[in-house]
Design a protein around this motif. Sequence first.
Motif, PDB file in Angstrom:
ATOM      1  N   ASN A   1       8.181   7.757  13.867  1.00  0.00           N
ATOM      2  CA  ASN A   1       8.057   7.287  12.484  1.00  0.00           C
ATOM      3  C   ASN A   1       9.360   7.467  11.716  1.00  0.00           C
TER       4      ASN A   1
ATOM      5  N   ARG B   1      11.694   4.536  10.391  1.00  0.00           N
ATOM      6  CA  ARG B   1      11.739   4.436   8.927  1.00  0.00           C
ATOM      7  C   ARG B   1      13.178   4.511   8.422  1.00  0.00           C
TER       8      ARG B   1
ATOM      9  N   VAL C   1       4.679   4.190  11.740  1.00  0.00           N
ATOM     10  CA  VAL C   1       5.658   3.437  10.942  1.00  0.00           C
ATOM     11  C   VAL C   1       6.325   2.393  11.822  1.00  0.00           C
TER      12      VAL C   1
END
Lengths: 387, 268
Positions: free
Chosen positions: A167, A171, A202
């Motif tokens: 994630n 990100r 994500v």
Amino acid sequence: MSKVEIDNRLLKPGVYFMRGNDASVEGALIAGCRFFAGYPITPSNEIATLMSRRLPQVGGIYMQFEDEIGSIMAVLGASNGGVKSMTATSGPGFSLMQEAIGLAAMTETPAVIVEVQRGGPSTGLPTQVGQGDVMQVKWGSHGDYEIVAYLPNSPQEMFDMTIKAFNTAWRYRVPVVVLSDQMIGHMREKVVVPPYEEIEIVERRRPEESPEEFLPFSNKYLIPPMAVAGEGYRIHVTGLAHNEKGYPTTDYETVRKLVTRLVRKIRDNERDIAEYEEFMADDAKLIIVSFGITSRSAKKAVRDARSKGLKVGLFRPKTAWPFPYWRLQELTNNGADVLVVEINMGQMYRVVREHVRSSEVYNMPLTPGACPSPEDIYKKIEEVYPR
Amino acid sequence: MKHPYLRYLRPENVPTVFCPGCGIGIVMKALFQAFDELGYETLEEFVFVSGIGCSAWIPSPHILADSVHTLHGRAIPVATGIKLVKPDLNVLVIGGDGDIAGIGGNHLLHAARRNMDLMVIMINNQVYGMTGGQLAPTTPYGMKTTTTPYGNPEEPMDTCDIVASAGANYVARWTVGHYLQLKDAFKKAMEKQGFRFVEAVSQCPSRVSSRIGLSPADHIKYYLRNSVDIRKAEELLPEERMEKIIVGEYVDRNKPGYLEKIKMVMRR
């Protein structure tokens, strides 16, 4: 945030008894990892072994390369092809990957590297524990860049933090390291896989503009949206200093903006990224800072100290980088001293000293090959406890 | 009128950065003519991957397509990663002899062994040109370079021989003087599966031609005079071979490429 892509071959929610390295694999697959490239090295081998079996089952690709350099470069290639990808290694292999980590940082190519630390330096102790790569993770490649490193202390956290690593990498468009160690990697323990809807996943932010208008490294964003090969954006990705279009430049102002942004995208978000655990730290007169396998001995030592009336607490950084220094400063503002316990000669100790200026900071230099027992740490507590 | 091959170039990065008289321009034209003759109006189906060195600058930042400019010697594993996750794209690696055969030699060997579905163009100027003309693994025996001022004591490697032995589907070498053969080799390689390797022997006017007192044009003529067809090369003695540039197709076969091999073992 997107949902876990339901694939009946992913590990189902439930309670398992699992090895740390295996938990990392299952976490990665749930996070959406579909490409793994690696090279055999102890004590991370179980990750590649399980990946080679599991990835084809979920429609992914596993490949063993000729060395760790090829492995990390293939991971960066797959990532630029739009697929979540990772590798796993230990100290010597991680050293070989440093140039590529700089490339990933410069080109803002997300990647996950699980580094299961062994004893160093050099070939060192391939089958024994060490925590001597704390500084290499941060400073291993040349030039200024920021990356993220998680510090799991259980198979459960190998699972959780591998998902978090994906994630964070996708990100912020940075390489992210799961900095484990031989004991956590090989330990078998309870691992809970939560219901998929409770797991945050994500994905990369995609460009909204047309290929003609899109500036792949626009300074309009701290973290620009990412176009990948084959989408029609005619991306130009280079490790050279580049302008907003991605083309090489030596223009001072352009390079200043780029390098500043690469550093700022992590520094400006350090409080969102960094994580820590506290145990009886609020009223402590002595705070032990420890991570990974040593933090487990340290926790027992804290309990033993408390049972004898000594106000000792534990502060466990769950990210080495960014280091959650602000919380440690708050905990030591009342004058509490600090004892750093780690299996190296004083690496995180230096970071703690950098941030804790108002009180004493002790360390317990440890050579690799063994984890200190709670008794070892308790002896040190008695020695440095403020009276 | 605009040159028809300008459609393959990023307009903001033209003119190119290459030295006057460099053989890279000839290689680029041959490559673009190959695209043109195969009917590619744009290069949307291609990804170019390069490492470090003058030749790595052909795709990056010049060719108008997805391109990834990576580390010295490491283009092939990056290209492998892209090909494995985007099998429908044609993945081309372009680099120099120092990049591909020197520092990247191990990746080259293993990609050829795997018959990885990549095409690699290696432009061989026999030195490290960008850094000043130092000794390369392809420098001929006895040649003076900036780091072999008394002459090169090493034997050069025949990269084509090594790549062919390792298992590549297609391997050919031509000099930039053999323009049409080079262009045809590019076309042929582009249409095949598995690992394809085309070496273009090229003059470096700044670091080699000028040191040996040749103009770029005379250097190309020298290459042509010194080339021998691979079929005739077999008749030469080893010491005679060393003096010559062997040109032609080292191998042309149709073994299944790596992607096909994955499917084959999965079916078993």
